[in-house]
Design a protein around this motif. Sequence first.
Motif, mmCIF file in Angstrom:
data_model
loop_
_atom_site.group_PDB
_atom_site.id
_atom_site.type_symbol
_atom_site.label_atom_id
_atom_site.label_comp_id
_atom_site.label_asym_id
_atom_site.label_seq_id
_atom_site.Cartn_x
_atom_site.Cartn_y
_atom_site.Cartn_z
ATOM 1 N N THR A 157 0.893 -1.055 0.287
ATOM 2 C CA THR A 157 -0.146 -0.193 -0.152
ATOM 3 C C THR A 157 1.215 1.037 -0.115
ATOM 4 N N SER A 165 0.488 4.305 -4.974
ATOM 5 C CA SER A 165 -0.951 2.842 -5.631
ATOM 6 C C SER A 165 -1.600 4.089 -5.923
ATOM 7 N N LEU A 166 -1.636 5.166 -5.995
ATOM 8 C CA LEU A 166 -2.348 6.232 -5.962
ATOM 9 C C LEU A 166 -2.992 5.920 -7.329
ATOM 10 N N ILE A 167 -3.802 5.789 -8.125
ATOM 11 C CA ILE A 167 -4.199 6.001 -8.996
ATOM 12 C C ILE A 167 -4.494 6.843 -9.911
ATOM 13 N N ILE A 168 -3.321 7.540 -10.692
ATOM 14 C CA ILE A 168 -3.253 9.381 -11.514
ATOM 15 C C ILE A 168 -3.351 8.664 -12.947
ATOM 16 N N THR A 178 0.207 1.862 -11.646
ATOM 17 C CA THR A 178 0.342 0.956 -10.387
ATOM 18 C C THR A 178 2.350 0.988 -10.258
ATOM 19 N N THR A 179 3.286 1.306 -9.144
ATOM 20 C CA THR A 179 4.364 1.671 -9.112
ATOM 21 C C THR A 179 4.818 0.010 -7.761
ATOM 22 N N HIS A 183 -3.134 -2.762 -2.181
ATOM 23 C CA HIS A 183 -4.223 -2.118 -1.656
ATOM 24 C C HIS A 183 -4.087 -0.904 -2.704
ATOM 25 N N ILE A 184 -5.019 -0.517 -3.109
ATOM 26 C CA ILE A 184 -5.120 0.797 -4.174
ATOM 27 C C ILE A 184 -6.402 1.894 -3.616
ATOM 28 N N ARG A 185 -5.874 3.052 -3.825
ATOM 29 C CA ARG A 185 -6.886 3.751 -3.526
ATOM 30 C C ARG A 185 -7.321 4.950 -4.700
ATOM 31 N N GLU A 206 -8.005 13.636 -8.304
ATOM 32 C CA GLU A 206 -7.708 13.105 -8.965
ATOM 33 C C GLU A 206 -7.320 12.342 -10.424
ATOM 34 N N GLN A 207 -8.303 11.957 -10.140
ATOM 35 C CA GLN A 207 -9.280 11.534 -11.512
ATOM 36 C C GLN A 207 -9.473 12.478 -12.802
ATOM 37 N N ASN A 238 -6.604 15.298 -14.073
ATOM 38 C CA ASN A 238 -5.690 14.728 -15.256
ATOM 39 C C ASN A 238 -6.931 14.426 -15.798
#
Lengths: 72, 130
Positions: free
Chosen positions: A42, A46-49, A68-69, B115-117, B122-123, B126
């Motif tokens: 985590t 993991s923030l999806i940008i 993701t990285t 875990h993914i947020r 953010e969406q 972009n």
Amino acid sequence: MAFIVHNWGLHVGNVDITGISSSSVFLIGDNKQIRLNSYFDTPPESLIIGPFVPLGTNSGTADNTVETTEDE
Amino acid sequence: MNKRLVKLDDIKVINVVYGTTFIIGDSHRATPFARVIAIQKEGARFDEEIYSYDQYPLFTRQFKRLPPSGAVNDIHYQHNPTINVGRVRVNGASTSSMIQIGSLDELDAEARVKHIRILQDEQEENTGID
């Protein structure tokens, strides 16, 4: 190597546990071998940008990827 | 190794979830495993079918293996045949874990949690949805 264990009396009063989490064990008894493996990812990365986010039902095209990285 | 008997007066477990076992008695081997993709998404809509384990290396990478057992010659002298415990309270056990009252030879547990947020701000920044 000789490994000798003397188990004398074992008396425990009360045990109070809030949580036993990912790949953990609470054991009252004897055992031979325990292997507990866990991966937990985590990171902030993991923030999806970005626009490549699988939102909605129209996102099933090949261009859409989840960014993701992973630390390798 | 001679296994001891367990004398437990009282136990209370509230939650046992996600690939977790609660055993009273002896057993030989247990191999629980859990794979979890935990997604926190801001907003009202959620599609669950678009996430797959193949997307993330976390679910395929190998764990380090221990050397095989029996490398150490061990002798156990059980001077008292019982393990005595009074009261046990467990609030929760989760994600490939284990609660056992009794002896267990081998335990090999495995958990992989990703875990993914997905945040709305953010969406929008972009994609220019604003």
